[in-house]
Design a protein around this motif. Sequence first.
Motif, short mmCIF file in Angstrom:
data_model
loop_
_atom_site.label_atom_id
_atom_site.label_comp_id
_atom_site.label_asym_id
_atom_site.label_seq_id
_atom_site.Cartn_x
_atom_site.Cartn_y
_atom_site.Cartn_z
N THR A 178 -1.97 -11.82 -1.08
CA THR A 178 -1.78 -10.42 -0.69
C THR A 178 -1.60 -9.53 -1.93
O THR A 178 -2.26 -8.49 -2.06
CB THR A 178 -0.55 -10.27 0.23
OG1 THR A 178 -0.64 -11.23 1.26
CG2 THR A 178 -0.48 -8.89 0.82
N VAL A 179 -0.71 -9.98 -2.80
CA VAL A 179 -0.48 -9.20 -4.03
C VAL A 179 -1.77 -9.15 -4.86
O VAL A 179 -2.13 -8.10 -5.40
CB VAL A 179 0.68 -9.81 -4.84
CG1 VAL A 179 0.79 -9.15 -6.21
CG2 VAL A 179 1.99 -9.65 -4.09
N GLY A 180 -2.45 -10.28 -4.92
CA GLY A 180 -3.69 -10.34 -5.71
C GLY A 180 -4.74 -9.38 -5.17
O GLY A 180 -5.41 -8.69 -5.93
N VAL A 181 -4.85 -9.33 -3.84
CA VAL A 181 -5.87 -8.46 -3.23
C VAL A 181 -5.54 -6.98 -3.50
O VAL A 181 -6.40 -6.19 -3.91
CB VAL A 181 -5.97 -8.72 -1.71
CG1 VAL A 181 -6.73 -7.61 -1.02
CG2 VAL A 181 -6.66 -10.06 -1.47
N VAL A 182 -4.27 -6.60 -3.29
CA VAL A 182 -3.90 -5.20 -3.49
C VAL A 182 -4.03 -4.83 -4.97
O VAL A 182 -4.65 -3.81 -5.33
CB VAL A 182 -2.45 -4.94 -3.00
CG1 VAL A 182 -2.02 -3.53 -3.35
CG2 VAL A 182 -2.38 -5.14 -1.50
N THR A 239 -8.14 -10.38 -10.71
CA THR A 239 -7.38 -9.15 -10.96
C THR A 239 -7.05 -9.01 -12.45
O THR A 239 -7.24 -7.94 -13.04
CB THR A 239 -6.07 -9.18 -10.14
OG1 THR A 239 -6.42 -9.22 -8.77
CG2 THR A 239 -5.23 -7.95 -10.41
N LEU A 240 -6.55 -10.08 -13.03
CA LEU A 240 -6.17 -10.00 -14.45
C LEU A 240 -7.39 -9.82 -15.35
O LEU A 240 -7.32 -9.16 -16.39
CB LEU A 240 -5.38 -11.25 -14.85
CG LEU A 240 -3.97 -11.31 -14.25
CD1 LEU A 240 -3.31 -12.64 -14.54
CD2 LEU A 240 -3.10 -10.18 -14.79
N LYS A 241 -8.52 -10.43 -14.95
CA LYS A 241 -9.75 -10.23 -15.72
C LYS A 241 -10.16 -8.76 -15.67
O LYS A 241 -10.52 -8.15 -16.68
CB LYS A 241 -10.89 -11.08 -15.13
CG LYS A 241 -10.75 -12.56 -15.43
CD LYS A 241 -11.34 -12.90 -16.78
CE LYS A 241 -11.20 -14.38 -17.08
NZ LYS A 241 -11.24 -14.65 -18.52
N TRP A 271 -6.20 7.82 -3.24
CA TRP A 271 -7.06 7.91 -2.06
C TRP A 271 -7.28 6.55 -1.41
O TRP A 271 -7.42 6.44 -0.20
CB TRP A 271 -8.38 8.59 -2.41
CG TRP A 271 -8.18 10.06 -2.48
CD1 TRP A 271 -8.24 10.84 -3.59
CD2 TRP A 271 -7.81 10.94 -1.41
NE1 TRP A 271 -7.94 12.14 -3.29
CE2 TRP A 271 -7.67 12.24 -1.95
CE3 TRP A 271 -7.58 10.76 -0.05
CZ2 TRP A 271 -7.32 13.34 -1.19
CZ3 TRP A 271 -7.23 11.86 0.71
CH2 TRP A 271 -7.11 13.13 0.15
N MET A 272 -7.26 5.51 -2.25
CA MET A 272 -7.37 4.18 -1.66
C MET A 272 -6.15 3.90 -0.78
O MET A 272 -6.28 3.41 0.34
CB MET A 272 -7.45 3.12 -2.77
CG MET A 272 -7.59 1.71 -2.24
SD MET A 272 -7.31 0.45 -3.48
CE MET A 272 -5.54 0.48 -3.64
N ILE A 305 0.83 -1.20 0.00
CA ILE A 305 0.00 0.00 0.00
C ILE A 305 0.87 1.25 0.00
O ILE A 305 0.63 2.20 -0.74
CB ILE A 305 -0.94 0.00 1.23
CG1 ILE A 305 -2.03 -1.07 1.07
CG2 ILE A 305 -1.57 1.37 1.46
CD1 ILE A 305 -2.99 -0.81 -0.06
N VAL A 306 1.90 1.25 0.84
CA VAL A 306 2.71 2.45 0.99
C VAL A 306 3.67 2.62 -0.18
O VAL A 306 3.89 3.73 -0.66
CB VAL A 306 3.53 2.38 2.30
CG1 VAL A 306 4.43 3.59 2.44
CG2 VAL A 306 2.60 2.29 3.48
N HIS A 307 4.25 1.53 -0.64
CA HIS A 307 5.40 1.68 -1.53
C HIS A 307 5.27 0.89 -2.83
O HIS A 307 5.17 1.46 -3.92
CB HIS A 307 6.64 1.25 -0.75
CG HIS A 307 7.91 1.55 -1.45
ND1 HIS A 307 8.25 2.81 -1.87
CD2 HIS A 307 8.95 0.76 -1.84
CE1 HIS A 307 9.42 2.79 -2.47
NE2 HIS A 307 9.86 1.55 -2.47
N TYR A 308 5.26 -0.43 -2.72
CA TYR A 308 5.38 -1.23 -3.95
C TYR A 308 4.14 -1.19 -4.82
O TYR A 308 4.22 -1.47 -6.02
CB TYR A 308 5.77 -2.67 -3.60
CG TYR A 308 7.16 -2.75 -3.02
CD1 TYR A 308 8.26 -2.32 -3.74
CD2 TYR A 308 7.37 -3.18 -1.72
CE1 TYR A 308 9.53 -2.34 -3.21
CE2 TYR A 308 8.64 -3.20 -1.16
CZ TYR A 308 9.72 -2.78 -1.92
OH TYR A 308 10.97 -2.80 -1.38
#
Lengths: 536, 260
Positions: free
Chosen positions: A174-178, A276-278, A200-201, A97-100
């Motif tokens: 985790t990556v998928g959710v973000v 996510t990819l969809k 904003w998210m 969220i903060v960086h990557y």
Amino acid sequence: MFLNLVLGIVDRLRAPITAFGIDFDRFRELLRVKLLLEFRTSVLGQGGMGDVAFVLTLVGFWLMGILTGVAALVLGPSVWMGATTGLLMGMLFLLLIVHYGNILVDTTDIEQVAPHPVADRTLFASRLAHMMVYVGALAVVFMSGNLMLAVFRGPALAVLALGPLCAFLAVVLTVGVVAGAFAFLLRVLGPARFQRATLWMQVVVMAAMMGGGQLVRFFSRDAGPVLDENLHWLKWVFPPLHFVGLYDFVLGERTVENGAALGLALGLPLVAVIGTLKLASRFFVAGLDGSIHLGGTPRGGWRPTLFARLGVPLCRSHAQRAGFGLALALSRRDPFYLRAALPSLIAFPVMAIGMGLNLPDPPGLAPALALLVVGLPTVLQSALFCTDGEASWLLEASPVGERDAVLQGAVKGLIVGTIAPALLGAGLFLVLLRGSGEILPVILALELVAIAMLVSLLRWHHGMPFSRSPKQQAVDWSNMGHIFMLLLAGLFVAGVHVALAWNPWVLWISVVLSPVPMYALFRRVDRIRLHAGRRR
Amino acid sequence: MGATIRVEGLRKSYGGRSVLDGVDLEVQAGTIFGYIGPNGAGKTTTVKILTGLLGDFEGEVRVGGLDPREQPVELKETIGYVPENAVLYEALTVAELLLFVGRLHGLDDAVIRARADEFLDVFELKSRLPTRVSTLSKGMRQKLLLTSAVLHAPQVVFLDEPLSGLDVNAAILVKNFLRALADSGRTVFYCSHVMDVVERVCDRIAILDGGKLVAEGTFDELSAARGGGSLERIFAELTGEGEDVELAERLVRALDGDGV
């Protein structure tokens, strides 16, 4: 070598990547070039994988891995699995969220990529893989420390087989959710609002993570027991408990609940990535081109905004006013600065507010607001960089001999446009939530925080704000000492606040007199100079 | 009028590779001086030296009597510079960018507004004052860049492809503006690859190739020395391979082939 390792892994995943509808060759090339560019600038002290901050993050992950490994020795394998995946996911989520997460919305190369026949989903997937390289490295280091201890608690084979598997699934989830949240916003809001919405998210999620718990605690003080009784639903929505269920199921506890947990542990990461990819199959390239800014632009052309008007009394020369105007405008609109600074800038006050609401008084407010002091480096560090850092040629081509005046104006612009509103906003919220009886302690706390910030700011090793491109970003060791000193300053502010707020008369006198050193310190901003190593 | 720009024995190299190899120049006040050459000839390096942006060079250079190496700040007060492919702060509005640049040149806000209003009015950009630079077209950005470069009324203006992206009417306007600047006693140092514009606009022309001046004079002098013809032909004769048709055909053959 590391690049070859990454590309080797990617090559082995060719079939599933292609199955997701991704143009593999273009995907691989986009990823290769992006990583190659990062490695080329990754001598120690510069951005990318060689980034000192990244190395420090790796060390932090390794230590946390060991800590959760201890959980296996002390509390048993089930708790170990929950703690390991939970902590790993939490740390990665915060970092994403903060960086990557910014890798997904990086616009620095979009002008080069957009004219070429690269599908939205392929570009998105390459950014996702880029993100995974960092996150994957962190997870590997985390698990290396973790497994080293957990294996002694045994059963060794289960630990060695299921630990990495669950960590991998946790990382993918985790990556998928973000990434999924980014893709969802893109799909729902469209490309024009994508950049702003994702910013904003990030702000909201980070604020919720940093201070949300405290705020919930404050507003639900009477509802605590009810929440506690209903916690059993967590096992269906809290992924680390799915991995505990998976572990227990494989080791012989074949209950229905564990079976369901196993299904969720294996299925959710897949669903997250596919979903996510969809979602990212459209608008991504256009979305990266979208704008991002806070507040409006001045409608009257030459008519200055309210904040810009302050430049006249606060600045002593044309060069200072130039720096003031530039910093004020870019701190509200530059995409790189906003993404780097805003989430922390809002999260710290939210955390401060949360603590301020729940801690008994005294010391109450003081340690909470001391947190705000720590937010200062974020602003100063982030403001060195700018999406259009190369536009600093305007400064090079101008007849400003001592650029210190431009720096002084820019720092004043950051104080007026960013730091002061954050402090005042936090103070206002505290007064509103704690009651008007707290107005004097809050004012004193704000004054003390401002004094501590100004003292630190005067000693800071300054670079010219908004003069560097993000790709040239460097880790600034010269200010590490100041950052640590700020942590101490925060504690000092807390102590002083406790001492001064104890007696109503002393409180009154302190509130009235504190603006005197504040004003004197602010005047000394006119004496700050560019650090010798950063005069560019 | 005397020489505004005087360059003697100018040499500059990057990592052992010579970019400028003994350039001598003299540009009189009140003229438009065309400085042309093939890619990599050293034009931009010359301009960066003359504008005080590069201080590490050999030779003697004076611009308006000032030494760019020793007096870069004083020099920058008297010159304006429009680089090719200039990066601007995209997040600023037109007004904010002009205020920023004007203030860097020590101008009062009222002066910046008054001068910029005139320019933006003529360039039909006044309605764009509150909009961000990122929303401007290429031509609009070029007009903005030109406005910001002359806002402080410089005595010498260095321009690198100033007509890039401008429509025909705007290009005519800018060319007339440059002529008027020169007629008012100011000096215009004009770099471009558009030969017919250089031929028509510039009072004197210098051709740079491989870091050396290969020709210098008025267009008529250059043409007479090379037996007539356009500036483009003279330029190609002095700096080119002279087999352009054959080279072009080779490029098409490369497209049609499969490389095997």
